[in-house]
Design a protein around this motif. Structure first.
Motif: not given
Length: 115
Positions: A95-115
């Motif tokens: 990802w990269e911000w367009e409204s400010q400085q900064g970029s990076g990587t992340s990992v998002v996973e499906e929750l195993a149980g109820p949210a």
């Protein structure tokens, strides 16, 4: 191709910098005919939305969010969709911000149980 994201709730596996999404943030996805959207909330985010497209296992989207301090921010993200050994969905994001400085990587996973 990994299964549809429609109706799934995902969360980052680690916190990012302060004021960004983190492990308390929940993304509720919708997917239909190659279109992706999600609403998200939690942590420093009061309200967030993303919208984009999916082609195979690649998602390309833009996001905008309102934070608890009253500021807004927006950016662009490209994610790769995969399936974990237990069947849950994982997104590896760049990802990269367009409204400010900064970029990076992340990992998002499906929750195993109820949210």
């Amino acid at each position: 191709m990994a299964r549809s994201l429609d109706g799934l709730v995902l969360s980052p596996v680690a916190d990012q910098a302060p004021g960004q999404v983190g492990t308390r943030t929940r993304f509720t996805y919708r997917e239909r005919d190659g279109r992706i959207s999600a609403a998200y909330v939690g942590g420093d985010v009061v309200e967030g939305h993303l919208v984009g497209t999916r082609a195979g296992d690649r998602i390309d989207f833009r996001y905008v969010q309102l934070k608890t301090d009253g500021t807004t921010s927006s950016g662009h993200c490209v994610s790769t969709v995969s399936e974990l050994p237990d069947g849950r969905v994982r997104l590896d994001e760049t990802w990269e911000w367009e409204s400010q400085q900064g970029s990076g990587t992340s990992v998002v996973e499906e929750l195993a149980g109820p949210a």
